[in-house]
Structure formats: structure tokens, C-alpha cells
Design a protein around this motif. Sequence first.
Motif, PDB file in Angstrom:
ATOM      1  N   UNK G  54      16.482  32.937  32.243  1.00 45.71           N
ATOM      2  CA  UNK G  54      16.176  34.225  31.616  1.00 45.71           C
ATOM      3  C   UNK G  54      17.487  34.912  31.237  1.00 45.71           C
ATOM      4  N   UNK G  55      17.649  35.237  29.947  1.00 45.04           N
ATOM      5  CA  UNK G  55      18.899  35.840  29.494  1.00 45.04           C
ATOM      6  C   UNK G  55      18.747  37.305  29.094  1.00 45.04           C
ATOM      7  N   UNK G  56      17.537  37.758  28.826  1.00 39.99           N
ATOM      8  CA  UNK G  56      17.316  39.167  28.471  1.00 39.99           C
ATOM      9  C   UNK G  56      15.881  39.555  28.764  1.00 39.99           C
ATOM     10  N   UNK G  57      15.691  40.769  29.258  1.00 41.98           N
ATOM     11  CA  UNK G  57      14.377  41.396  29.358  1.00 41.98           C
ATOM     12  C   UNK G  57      14.202  42.233  28.093  1.00 41.98           C
ATOM     13  N   UNK G  58      13.142  42.024  27.366  1.00 36.19           N
ATOM     14  CA  UNK G  58      13.057  42.620  26.038  1.00 36.19           C
ATOM     15  C   UNK G  58      11.895  43.587  25.835  1.00 36.19           C
ATOM     16  N   UNK G  59      10.938  43.660  26.726  1.00 36.38           N
ATOM     17  CA  UNK G  59       9.801  44.559  26.510  1.00 36.38           C
ATOM     18  C   UNK G  59       8.936  44.112  25.352  1.00 36.38           C
ATOM     19  N   UNK G  60       8.626  45.042  24.453  1.00 38.50           N
ATOM     20  CA  UNK G  60       7.794  44.715  23.289  1.00 38.50           C
ATOM     21  C   UNK G  60       8.690  44.296  22.130  1.00 38.50           C
ATOM     22  N   UNK G  61       8.391  43.127  21.552  1.00 38.63           N
ATOM     23  CA  UNK G  61       9.212  42.644  20.436  1.00 38.63           C
ATOM     24  C   UNK G  61       8.341  42.151  19.287  1.00 38.63           C
ATOM     25  N   UNK G  62       8.913  42.334  18.107  1.00 38.14           N
ATOM     26  CA  UNK G  62       8.361  41.805  16.872  1.00 38.14           C
ATOM     27  C   UNK G  62       9.221  40.597  16.500  1.00 38.14           C
ATOM     28  N   UNK G  63       8.586  39.439  16.296  1.00 36.29           N
ATOM     29  CA  UNK G  63       9.323  38.222  15.920  1.00 36.29           C
ATOM     30  C   UNK G  63       8.960  37.862  14.486  1.00 36.29           C
ATOM     31  N   UNK G  64       9.982  37.686  13.639  1.00 33.92           N
ATOM     32  CA  UNK G  64       9.690  37.308  12.252  1.00 33.92           C
ATOM     33  C   UNK G  64       9.265  35.841  12.206  1.00 33.92           C
ATOM     34  N   UNK G  65       8.157  35.589  11.530  1.00 34.14           N
ATOM     35  CA  UNK G  65       7.533  34.276  11.579  1.00 34.14           C
ATOM     36  C   UNK G  65       8.419  33.117  11.160  1.00 34.14           C
ATOM     37  N   UNK G  66       9.300  33.333  10.203  1.00 33.50           N
ATOM     38  CA  UNK G  66      10.056  32.182   9.678  1.00 33.50           C
ATOM     39  C   UNK G  66      11.147  31.719  10.629  1.00 33.50           C
ATOM     40  N   UNK G  67      11.284  32.335  11.775  1.00 31.23           N
ATOM     41  CA  UNK G  67      12.270  31.889  12.770  1.00 31.23           C
ATOM     42  C   UNK G  67      11.625  31.065  13.877  1.00 31.23           C
ATOM     43  N   UNK G  68      10.315  30.885  13.778  1.00 30.17           N
ATOM     44  CA  UNK G  68       9.546  30.242  14.852  1.00 30.17           C
ATOM     45  C   UNK G  68       9.348  28.751  14.572  1.00 30.17           C
ATOM     46  N   UNK G  69       9.531  27.936  15.601  1.00 31.65           N
ATOM     47  CA  UNK G  69       9.188  26.513  15.496  1.00 31.65           C
ATOM     48  C   UNK G  69       7.802  26.268  16.105  1.00 31.65           C
ATOM     49  N   UNK G  70       7.638  26.544  17.400  1.00 35.20           N
ATOM     50  CA  UNK G  70       6.324  26.348  18.010  1.00 35.20           C
ATOM     51  C   UNK G  70       5.967  27.529  18.921  1.00 35.20           C
ATOM     52  N   UNK G  71       4.670  27.700  19.098  1.00 36.87           N
ATOM     53  CA  UNK G  71       4.115  28.669  20.036  1.00 36.87           C
ATOM     54  C   UNK G  71       3.227  27.863  20.981  1.00 36.87           C
ATOM     55  N   UNK G  72       3.540  27.920  22.287  1.00 40.70           N
ATOM     56  CA  UNK G  72       2.732  27.141  23.223  1.00 40.70           C
ATOM     57  C   UNK G  72       2.208  28.037  24.330  1.00 40.70           C
ATOM     58  N   UNK G  73       1.025  27.696  24.802  1.00 38.65           N
ATOM     59  CA  UNK G  73       0.435  28.429  25.921  1.00 38.65           C
ATOM     60  C   UNK G  73       1.192  28.046  27.175  1.00 38.65           C
ATOM     61  N   UNK G  74       1.500  29.044  28.018  1.00 39.55           N
ATOM     62  CA  UNK G  74       2.290  28.753  29.213  1.00 39.55           C
ATOM     63  C   UNK G  74       1.455  28.000  30.241  1.00 39.55           C
TER      64      UNK G  74
END
Lengths: 74, 74, 74, 74, 74, 74, 74
Positions: G54-74
Motif C-alpha cells: 500500500x503506497x497511498x490512502x486515497x479516499x474517493x477517487x475518479x479514475x479515467x477509463x483510458x488508463x485502466x487495463x483490468x478490473x477484477x473482483x477481490x
Amino acid sequence: MENPRPLDTLNKARNQRVIVDLKNRKQLVGKLKAFDIHINVVLEDAEERVDGEITRKLGTIFIRGDTIIIISLE
Amino acid sequence: MENPRPLDTLNKARNQRVIVDLKNRKQLVGKLKAFDIHINVVLEDAEERVDGEITRKLGTIFIRGDTIIIISLE
Amino acid sequence: MENPRPLDTLNKARNQRVIVDLKNRKQLVGKLKAFDIHINVVLEDAEERVDGEITRKLGTIFIRGDTIIIISLE
Amino acid sequence: MENPRPLDTLNKARNQRVIVDLKNRKQLVGKLKAFDIHINVVLEDAEERVDGEITRKLGTIFIRGDTIIIISLE
Amino acid sequence: MENPRPLDTLNKARNQRVIVDLKNRKQLVGKLKAFDIHINVVLEDAEERVDGEITRKLGTIFIRGDTIIIISLE
Amino acid sequence: MENPRPLDTLNKARNQRVIVDLKNRKQLVGKLKAFDIHINVVLEDAEERVDGEITRKLGTIFIRGDTIIIISLE
Amino acid sequence: MENPRPLDTLNKARNQRVIVDLKNRKQLVGKLKAFDIHINVVLEDAEERVDGEITRKLGTIFIRGDTIIIISLE
């Protein structure tokens, strides 16, 4: 139009295991559950492979289409 | 319009062997089965080549169009 | 509109030899047979050149537009 | 709308010499003959410059817009 | 809709000096004359800066929007 | 549709301080004044940070959306 | 159409913890609150991980879609 279209091939691969090669040189292997026209893909029972070695068990994953190079039937 | 269009060339290459040069410096060689306006391509009996050496037998593959540089008739 | 458009220039170059500079630093030289608004291009009797040396004889090739930097008349 | 638009500036530069800076660090210098909304550009009497040195005489060239950083009047 | 939009900010900066940070790590400084929805920008009396040093006097320039990171008021 | 959308989150963050992580590894911190569907963003009282250090005071800035990775509430 | 679509998978993951792999080799882990067709994503209680740390605690974040490779269920 009678000519086959690329998405027809993906459609036939539903529920089969596929290998997805990503632009970051990793592979994701799993059962193809869904895809759309952007080639966004959902795999089930997915695992990540790097140089042929399994590096992560991932379960169900959503892959953003623009990171994909090829999808091949296992 | 009487001028030929690029997709006409791909259409004539259906069911023939083509060489697909990718941006990652690999080549995919196989029989052209399908393509669309994004240049998404399906090859059958495909193999991957790197520097002229066959590195993988791939069977049927879907190639995402934005990873392609050129498609040439073998 | 009387102002010339970029595709007019490509249209005049049909059936003439052109040099296509790619983003991967290679050149493709051949007779311009077809192009579209994405600047997808088909060359006939094409050859690949790297640093001025012919590195491959390619015949008829389809070039994906987004890999092209410039197209120049030989 | 009375505010000037970027393409108005290119329009005024027609038939004048412009310097086009490309993403690959090269410059193309020539007479601006045509452009479109993708900033695809045609130059006449073009030459390529690298670090201020003329490296190629190119004649008439078509430049794909997505490779361009800036276009400046000479 | 009463919420301000990003282009409103650029609109207020017309005819003022702005600093444009590019993806290639250079800066372009000049008077903002025009912009469009692609963030294509025209600057007047522009100069290029690298690491804070003026490296080129450029006059009137057209900047393609997709090369821009930020535009800030000087 | 009752499901929240990503832009709703940005809307609630208006006039609050946000941290914008850019693809070039820099951060821009400031008060969120405006955004649009491309995720173009305007910050007020912005400063640039690199590795946690403030490197520039920037005032009002326009950030082009395609350079942004994440926007987080401070 | 009865075939599942990729966004259906994301829809089922709402309010669950997901792992988002980014193109910059970092991971963002948090509760999935919102997404759209561009795959822009909002996470709550997010933290950044690099190489599993863990490198940062971020709270609520908006992620721009074009930076994403995969989204996986934990």
C-alpha cells in the motif's frame, strides 16, 4: 452480408477458454463470458501469465479493449 | 465511386494467407477469415513469428485492429 | 469550396509511386492504389526500406492509417 | 460567432511557408497547400530538417495530423 | 446550466498570455488568440521554453490539442 | 437511472481541493472549478507537485483530460 | 439480446471491492461506486498499491477509463 465478421469468431468462443495477449506483454487466460464492440472482454476463472508462468489467480475480470493485442482459442 | 478502397484489397485476400505486422514487432501469419472497418482481423491456422522464426502456433485468433501496422499477402 | 483538401493530393497520386514514412522509422515504397479517410493505404509492388536499404519485398500491402507519418511522391 | 478559430489561422497561412514540428522531433518545412479538420496537412516544396539541418528534399507531401505538434509561420 | 465549463476559462484568457505545457516537456508561451473543442490552440508572439530558457521565437503558431497537458495563465 | 455515475462524483467535488495525478508522473493540486465529459478540468489556486514537493505555483489552469490518470479528493 | 455484456459484470460488482490495474503498473483497490461506458470509474475507500504494498490512502477517487487495463473482483 455473408462474409464472416471478426466478432462472430468471438461469439463462437463464448464459454470457452481463451488466451488474451495484452500490450504490456502479459497474458490473461480464462473462460470468455462477454465482449462488446470496443473488445472490452470479461473472463471467468482468469489467471495472469508472464512468460508462460502463472503469476496471479484473478477470478472474474473485466479487460479494457484497448489494452488487447490478440485473443486466441486455447 | 470507381476508385478502389483499401478494404477492397482485404476483401480479395479472404481465405488467403496474409502476414500481419504488429506494432510490438511481432508477425502473425495465417489465413484471413474476417475483418471489419476498425481493421480487427481474424486469422485461421495462425502462427506468431519473431525475426522470421516461428515462436507460437496459435490456431484461430482475433487481432485488435489498432495493434496492426501492415497486412501483406504472402 | 475551392480550397484544395489534403485527400485531393492523395487522389492525384493514385497509381504513382509514393514513399510512406511510418512511426516505427521504416519506409514503405510502392504504387498507391487506394486510401480512405482514415488514411488507410494500399500499395502495390511495395518494398520496405530501413535507413535507405531495401529490407523486404512485400507485393500488395494494406497499411493502417494511424501508423503513418507522411506520404510523399517519389 | 466573432471569435477567431484555430483553423482560421491555418487558412490565412495557405500558400505561405510554414514549419511543422512533428512528434518524432523532426521538422517539415514547405508551402502550406491544404489542411482539414484532423489537421492532415499538405506541403509543397517540402524539406525535412533535424536539429536545424536539411536532411531530405521531399517535394509534395501529405502529413497525417496526429503526428503534428505545432505549425508555425516561418 | 449554471456550472462553469472548462472552455469558459479558456475563453476568458483570450488575448492574454498563457503558458502551454506540452507532452514533449517543452513549454510554449504566447498570447491566446483562438482555441476549439479539441483544444487546438493558436498563440501569437509565441516563444518556446525548455527548462525555463527561451529556445525559439516562434511568432504565430497553431498547436494541435492532443499534444497539450495544461494551459495556465501567466 | 438511479445508479450513480462517475461525473456525479466530480460534480460533488466542485469548489473543493482535488489532487490530479497526470500520466507524466506529476500532480496538480487545486480547487476544482469546472470539468466536462472529456474530463478536461479547470483548477484554481493550483500548484504542481513532483514526489510530494511543490514545484510550481500555477494559479488557474486548464488540464486536458487525456493526460489525467486519477482525480482524488484531498 | 441474451448474451451477457461486459458492463453487466461491472454492474454486479457495484459496492464491492475491486482491484483496478493501471497502465502505469500501479493498482487501485476500493469499493466500486460508479462507472460509465468509457470505463471511467469511481472507487470509495481507495488505496494505491505498488508491487503489493500500500503506497497511498486515497479516499474517493475518479479514475479515467483510458488508463485502466483490468478490473477484477477481490
